[in-house]
Design a protein around this motif. Sequence first.
Motif, PDB file in Angstrom:
ATOM      1  N   PHE A  81      28.216  25.769  10.943  1.00 42.21           N
ATOM      2  CA  PHE A  81      27.498  26.057   9.700  1.00 42.21           C
ATOM      3  C   PHE A  81      26.682  27.334   9.811  1.00 42.21           C
ATOM      4  N   ASP A  82      26.416  27.920   8.655  1.00 40.98           N
ATOM      5  CA  ASP A  82      25.457  29.006   8.513  1.00 40.98           C
ATOM      6  C   ASP A  82      24.250  28.458   7.772  1.00 40.98           C
ATOM      7  N   CYS A  83      23.112  29.065   7.988  1.00 43.01           N
ATOM      8  CA  CYS A  83      21.888  28.645   7.305  1.00 43.01           C
ATOM      9  C   CYS A  83      21.282  29.853   6.596  1.00 43.01           C
ATOM     10  N   VAL A  84      20.976  29.684   5.320  1.00 43.09           N
ATOM     11  CA  VAL A  84      20.323  30.724   4.535  1.00 43.09           C
ATOM     12  C   VAL A  84      19.010  30.158   4.004  1.00 43.09           C
ATOM     13  N   VAL A  85      17.917  30.837   4.282  1.00 43.58           N
ATOM     14  CA  VAL A  85      16.614  30.430   3.763  1.00 43.58           C
ATOM     15  C   VAL A  85      16.173  31.442   2.719  1.00 43.58           C
ATOM     16  N   PHE A  86      15.876  30.959   1.539  1.00 40.37           N
ATOM     17  CA  PHE A  86      15.363  31.795   0.447  1.00 40.37           C
ATOM     18  C   PHE A  86      13.900  31.432   0.263  1.00 40.37           C
ATOM     19  N   ASP A  87      13.001  32.371   0.578  1.00 40.20           N
ATOM     20  CA  ASP A  87      11.571  32.099   0.415  1.00 40.20           C
ATOM     21  C   ASP A  87      11.110  32.559  -0.955  1.00 40.20           C
ATOM     22  N   ASN A  88      10.572  31.616  -1.726  1.00 37.81           N
ATOM     23  CA  ASN A  88      10.203  31.845  -3.125  1.00 37.81           C
ATOM     24  C   ASN A  88       8.797  32.419  -3.259  1.00 37.81           C
ATOM     25  N   ALA A  89       8.575  33.591  -2.653  1.00 38.80           N
ATOM     26  CA  ALA A  89       7.287  34.290  -2.760  1.00 38.80           C
ATOM     27  C   ALA A  89       6.131  33.452  -2.238  1.00 38.80           C
ATOM     28  N   SER A  90       6.325  32.830  -1.077  1.00 37.76           N
ATOM     29  CA  SER A  90       5.244  32.058  -0.464  1.00 37.76           C
ATOM     30  C   SER A  90       4.073  32.962  -0.118  1.00 37.76           C
ATOM     31  N   THR A  91       2.883  32.378  -0.129  1.00 40.50           N
ATOM     32  CA  THR A  91       1.673  33.126   0.217  1.00 40.50           C
ATOM     33  C   THR A  91       1.076  32.664   1.540  1.00 40.50           C
ATOM     34  N   ASP A  92       1.821  31.820   2.272  1.00 45.23           N
ATOM     35  CA  ASP A  92       1.307  31.265   3.528  1.00 45.23           C
ATOM     36  C   ASP A  92       1.965  31.883   4.758  1.00 45.23           C
ATOM     37  N   GLY A  93       2.645  33.019   4.572  1.00 44.57           N
ATOM     38  CA  GLY A  93       3.282  33.677   5.704  1.00 44.57           C
ATOM     39  C   GLY A  93       4.608  33.065   6.109  1.00 44.57           C
ATOM     40  N   SER A  94       5.222  32.284   5.220  1.00 46.03           N
ATOM     41  CA  SER A  94       6.472  31.596   5.552  1.00 46.03           C
ATOM     42  C   SER A  94       7.562  32.567   5.983  1.00 46.03           C
ATOM     43  N   ALA A  95       7.786  33.610   5.192  1.00 47.75           N
ATOM     44  CA  ALA A  95       8.889  34.526   5.484  1.00 47.75           C
ATOM     45  C   ALA A  95       8.729  35.172   6.861  1.00 47.75           C
ATOM     46  N   GLN A  96       7.521  35.614   7.156  1.00 46.11           N
ATOM     47  CA  GLN A  96       7.283  36.260   8.450  1.00 46.11           C
ATOM     48  C   GLN A  96       7.473  35.280   9.608  1.00 46.11           C
TER      49      GLN A  96
END
Length: 324
Positions: free
Chosen positions: A44-59
């Motif tokens: 499998f591949d995994c794709v995470v789409f971060d919906n403009a989180s303000t808690d540093g999720s993307a980083q």
Amino acid sequence: MEKLDAKQDDHDAELTVIIISYNTVGMTLKAIKTLYANTHDTQFDCVVFDNASTDGSAQAIAAAFPDIKLIASGQNLGFAYANNVVAAHCTTPYFLLLNPDTETQAGAVDALMSFARTQPRAGIWGGRTVFADGSLNIASCWAAPSLRSLFFRALGLSTLFPRSAFINPETYGRWPRDTPREVDIVVGCFLLIRRSLWETLNGFQPKYYMYGEDSDLCLRARAMGYRPMITPEAQIVHHVGASTPRNVEKAILVMKARMSLIQDHWPRWKVGLGLCLMWVWSALRFAVTRPFAASSHPRRRASAERWQTLWSKRRTWLSGYDQA
């Protein structure tokens, strides 16, 4: 927002796991970690789409899992639209929608994929969900709203008899989700779908910004002859609603989604009855809880305030989501 390539390079992957995150950094990291730790037989591949989180999720996700595909959106597109964006660029035969507030248990994804191969008529598949303490969380699947379910809900009888399959049919009564079964709705926290069916259905309807999109998807699939199913062999922990705390705004969205499902999936002659029952449901709860508005008991006072707000904004949610 980072742009996806024209088509994601899926290599030999059979499955793309899509996670839409929003301000759940710790749980999202745990969801990804348990997904990889407990999936052994499925490429499998995994794709995470971060919906403009303000808690540093993307980083944090990028630092902890540099090899997965991460899309950091500059705006919150909602659950439905974000899934559509990711799915449009994936080419694997199957998609698995996985909530960021879940923990995949041993072999869950492998079991779900195996189940899908043996039950192709279902088209959509789900598993069994439990709470963090291991107790059953019935919200892995639902029956479609009906006149009967709305009638008993409006009168409060579904609350008095929550395990009655007749009075509370949307919960499937006392069934403990311990056997494979056809269901009306597989919940989007752990929903496997064949890509060809997803494309035929054009994915989620974007008007379902939050809540109801999975119900609408499954009901549209059923209208085409598919029969969604769940299996107890695929089990996950679901920390319910971590990214959407229980508040009035959430309640309004849930009510709007329910009205949209009535409008979209009931015969025209039933829609007016459904609207009346939704009106009665909120009116009775407003009337019953109103005396507690000045209560010294915090929970009673909060309930009164919640239903007062829902009643005052009934025109907003009785119209459902915009049709555009």
